[in-house]
Scaffold this active site. Structure first.
Site, PDB file in Angstrom:
ATOM      1  N   GLY A   1       0.768  -1.148   0.145  1.00  0.00           N
ATOM      2  CA  GLY A   1       0.216   0.099   0.079  1.00  0.00           C
ATOM      3  C   GLY A   1       0.889   1.188  -0.085  1.00  0.00           C
ATOM      4  O   GLY A   1       2.064   1.220   0.402  1.00  0.00           O
ATOM      5  N   THR A   2       0.282   2.324  -0.418  1.00  0.00           N
ATOM      6  CA  THR A   2       1.349   3.551  -0.627  1.00  0.00           C
ATOM      7  C   THR A   2       0.912   4.560   0.211  1.00  0.00           C
ATOM      8  O   THR A   2       1.510   4.650   1.297  1.00  0.00           O
ATOM      9  CB  THR A   2       1.348   3.772  -1.983  1.00  0.00           C
ATOM     10  OG1 THR A   2      -0.262   3.918  -2.628  1.00  0.00           O
ATOM     11  CG2 THR A   2       2.013   2.822  -2.741  1.00  0.00           C
ATOM     12  N   THR A   3       0.100   5.663  -0.197  1.00  0.00           N
ATOM     13  CA  THR A   3       0.379   6.914   0.890  1.00  0.00           C
ATOM     14  C   THR A   3      -0.954   7.154   1.617  1.00  0.00           C
ATOM     15  O   THR A   3      -2.057   6.926   1.362  1.00  0.00           O
ATOM     16  CB  THR A   3       0.197   8.165  -0.404  1.00  0.00           C
ATOM     17  OG1 THR A   3       1.296   7.877  -1.618  1.00  0.00           O
ATOM     18  CG2 THR A   3       0.811   9.378   0.211  1.00  0.00           C
TER      19      THR A   3
ATOM     20  N   LYS B   1      -7.059   1.461   3.087  1.00  0.00           N
ATOM     21  CA  LYS B   1      -6.017   1.519   3.894  1.00  0.00           C
ATOM     22  C   LYS B   1      -6.039   2.479   5.244  1.00  0.00           C
ATOM     23  O   LYS B   1      -5.127   2.628   6.142  1.00  0.00           O
ATOM     24  CB  LYS B   1      -4.699   1.965   3.282  1.00  0.00           C
ATOM     25  CG  LYS B   1      -4.270   1.001   2.014  1.00  0.00           C
ATOM     26  CD  LYS B   1      -3.136   1.475   1.226  1.00  0.00           C
ATOM     27  CE  LYS B   1      -3.626   2.565   0.314  1.00  0.00           C
ATOM     28  NZ  LYS B   1      -2.510   2.900  -0.762  1.00  0.00           N
TER      29      LYS B   1
ATOM     30  N   ALA C   1       3.180   4.566  -7.772  1.00  0.00           N
ATOM     31  CA  ALA C   1       2.372   3.689  -6.867  1.00  0.00           C
ATOM     32  C   ALA C   1       1.247   4.271  -6.163  1.00  0.00           C
ATOM     33  O   ALA C   1       0.540   3.248  -5.386  1.00  0.00           O
ATOM     34  CB  ALA C   1       3.338   3.209  -5.619  1.00  0.00           C
TER      35      ALA C   1
END
Lengths: 258, 314
Positions: free
Chosen positions: A30-32, A63, A205
């Site tokens: 997962g990213t931001t 997330k 991403a």
């Protein structure tokens, strides 16, 4: 967690034998995640993309989770481990609350999360890191607070705003220019979605608002009244307004030079 | 040198049961009632810190009477069981039935183990469902048996008398205020027929409310909210549309039968009536006798029950 450790240690993330890894190992990441505080509370938002190397593993991953009634946690890093960590964290806060009859202090919750990240250090060294952001309403001090972490479990309180994950550099840069101390709840939400937009703009991403599939960032807010997740309609309104604005100014609102 | 006496198993068990029952009877009671939106727990408990009613899981709560350290032990065990279950499988897989079984096993083992003294506790485990029919209430006496209850339950000292009172007056579809009032009325009756006034400070009230938007349905009703609910439904307020038709008949009939005679308080007669009945109703002892019938019938739904008592008149 101590009870779980004694009773069924195999359920705890830290107690598993580490697999021997050869070469690059890929799992969805997962990213931001972005957080910003405002006078009445704090907003925590995350994009919806999970990537596995160059592949988009999932477009609509979630997330950002409520940790309990007055706090939320957003995760960047290996999705599978992160989700499990959040589950365990939620369980622990709830368990404490029920057994003791009182909630942990916000500081206590933040420390607990720190220990859990440290427990994952072995995995992190092999590339399966989990780096969360923790935000909550401090019932004793009557204000919203944000905590960020590093892979080793180091914890630091952030004042104003912060971001974590691969797009965090861009998101933080964007928020730096947009953030005001006197934001309203809605302004703070707009600012974090702007920041996620900028992160998605420059980081492959991170996923931006997907107007075609109607996949929008998850925006949550924690105030005196507790945790609340913005409805899809509310976020879509913010995302569309930002989209409109960016049709004129593709790089988003301009900050003053001096 | 002393020679050990032979004690027959029957005698030993009877002694242990007697011991546990006496311990339980010393404490104040807890009542649990179904109302439209869920289940309400009302306990007489002057302490703010030591709870008799507490949350176990999303839809499950726990009430206990007896020795605090013993039921607190069981409560924590229950929370652990539920949390571990929910974490290992899914939140939906934690059920009151499963929890009640675990409690029954624990209590049963302790009760029949010669090495330990039996626990002086009686528990209630309740789960709120999506509709009133899905609500589950289990009563767990000290010996580890399980009783599946509907409508209303009372445990603790004076439980028989209180359950009789409740059985006659409880009906399906009561509002929270009505149910709370009924519970308080039932708790404020002494076993010698007298009346005490219970105020918000003496009460511990909590609900499992199926209409709560949160996943966790348990909610304590505290301070102002509690006093407001009590005031709104105070008998003097007069605004009490409880289906008194049935209850009234029952109380008419009840002059001789102790329990129903005592219950007339809620009806038109109000305060005076209550006192009269209080003295007349010295049938508290009669209660003891009536207990068997009462608790046997307690399984039935309340409307049928008030019907039952008016039949008794004939």
């Amino acid at each position: 967690m101590d009870f779980l450790g004694a009773h069924s240690p195999d359920l705890l993330p830290g107690n598993r034998p580490l697999p021997v890894v050869q070469g690059a190992f890929e799992a969805p990441h997962g990213t931001t995640i972005v957080a910003a505080s405002f006078p009445g509370g704090v907003v925590l938002a995350g994009d919806r993309r999970a990537t596995m190397g160059n592949v988009i593993a999932q477009r609509d991953i979630e997330k950002v989770f409520p940790a309990d009634e007055y706090s939320a946690v957003g995760i960047a890093g290996t999705a599978g481990l992160a989700v499990e960590m959040v589950k365990l964290f939620q369980l622990e806060l709830e368990h404490f609350e029920k057994v003791e009859g009182a909630q942990l202090s916000l500081e206590g919750k933040a420390n607990r999360l720190s220990t859990m990240i440290r427990g994952n250090l072995g995995m992190a060294m092999q590339g399966l890191a989990v780096v969360p952001l923790f935000a909550g309403w401090d019932v004793d001090r009557q204000k919203g607070r944000i905590f960020s972490y590093d892979v080793t479990g180091g914890r630091s309180e952030e004042h104003g705003f912060t971001a974590t994950g691969s797009g965090s550099v861009y998101a933080r840069g964007a928020l730096k220019k947009l953030y005001r101390h006197d934001f309203s709840e809605n302004q703070a939400a707009t600012a974090v979605v702007q920041a996620l937009y900028d992160a998605a703009d420059d980081d492959a991403a991170t996923g931006g608002p997907d107007l075609i599939r109607r996949i929008y960032p998850i925006v949550t807010v924690i105030t005196e009244d507790g945790f609340r997740r913005f409805t899809e309609a509310e976020v879509s309104e913010i995302a569309r307004a930002i989209h409109e604005g960016r049709l004129e100014l593709p790089d988003g609102p301009r900050a003053e030079l001096l | 040198m002393s020679t050990p006496f032979y004690v027959s198993p029957q005698q030993a068990m009877a002694d242990r049961a007697e011991y546990a029952r006496k311990g339980i009877a010393r404490g104040r009671s807890v009542v649990v009632l179904q109302y439209t939106d869920g289940v309400v727990f009302v306990a007489e408990n002057p302490s703010r810190a030591l709870h008799k009613v507490s949350e176990i899981y999303d839809r499950i709560a726990f009430a206990a009477v007896g020795k605090y350290n013993e039921f607190e032990n069981l409560r924590i065990g229950g929370v652990r069981y539920a949390d571990l279950r929910g974490y290992t499988y899914d939140r939906e897989d934690v059920t009151a039935r499963g929890l009640a079984n675990v409690y029954a096993q624990t209590l049963g083992t302790i009760f029949s183990s010669a090495a330990e003294k039996p626990y002086e506790v009686e528990l209630i485990v309740a789960e709120v469902g999506n509709a009133a029919e899905d609500d589950q209430i289990y009563r767990l006496p000290h010996d580890g048996s399980i009783v599946d209850e509907h409508g209303s339950v009372a445990v603790g000292g004076n439980a028989d008398q209180i359950s009789n009172y409740l059985d006659q007056r409880h009906r399906d579809g009561m509002t929270l205020g009505e149910a709370l009032r009924l519970a308080v009325d039932s708790l404020s009756r002494d076993n010698n027929g007298g009346e005490r006034t219970l105020t918000a400070e003496h009460l511990e009230v909590a609900t499992l409310d199926r209409t709560r938007p949160q996943q966790r349905k348990f909610k304590r009703i505290l301070g102002r909210q509690l006093s407001r609910l009590l005031e709104e439904n105070a008998p003097a307020g007069g605004a009490k549309p409880v289906a008194d038709a049935g209850a009234e008949e029952a109380s008419d009939a009840g002059g001789s039968a102790g329990p129903s005679g005592k219950g007339a308080k809620d009806n038109g007669a109000k305060d005076n009536g209550a006192k009269d009945n209080g003295t007349k109703g010295n049938g508290a002892k009669g209660n003891g006798v009536a207990r068997k019938g009462g608790s046997g019938a307690s399984g039935a739904d309340s409307p049928e029950e008030s019907g039952g008592s008016s039949d008794a008149k004939d």
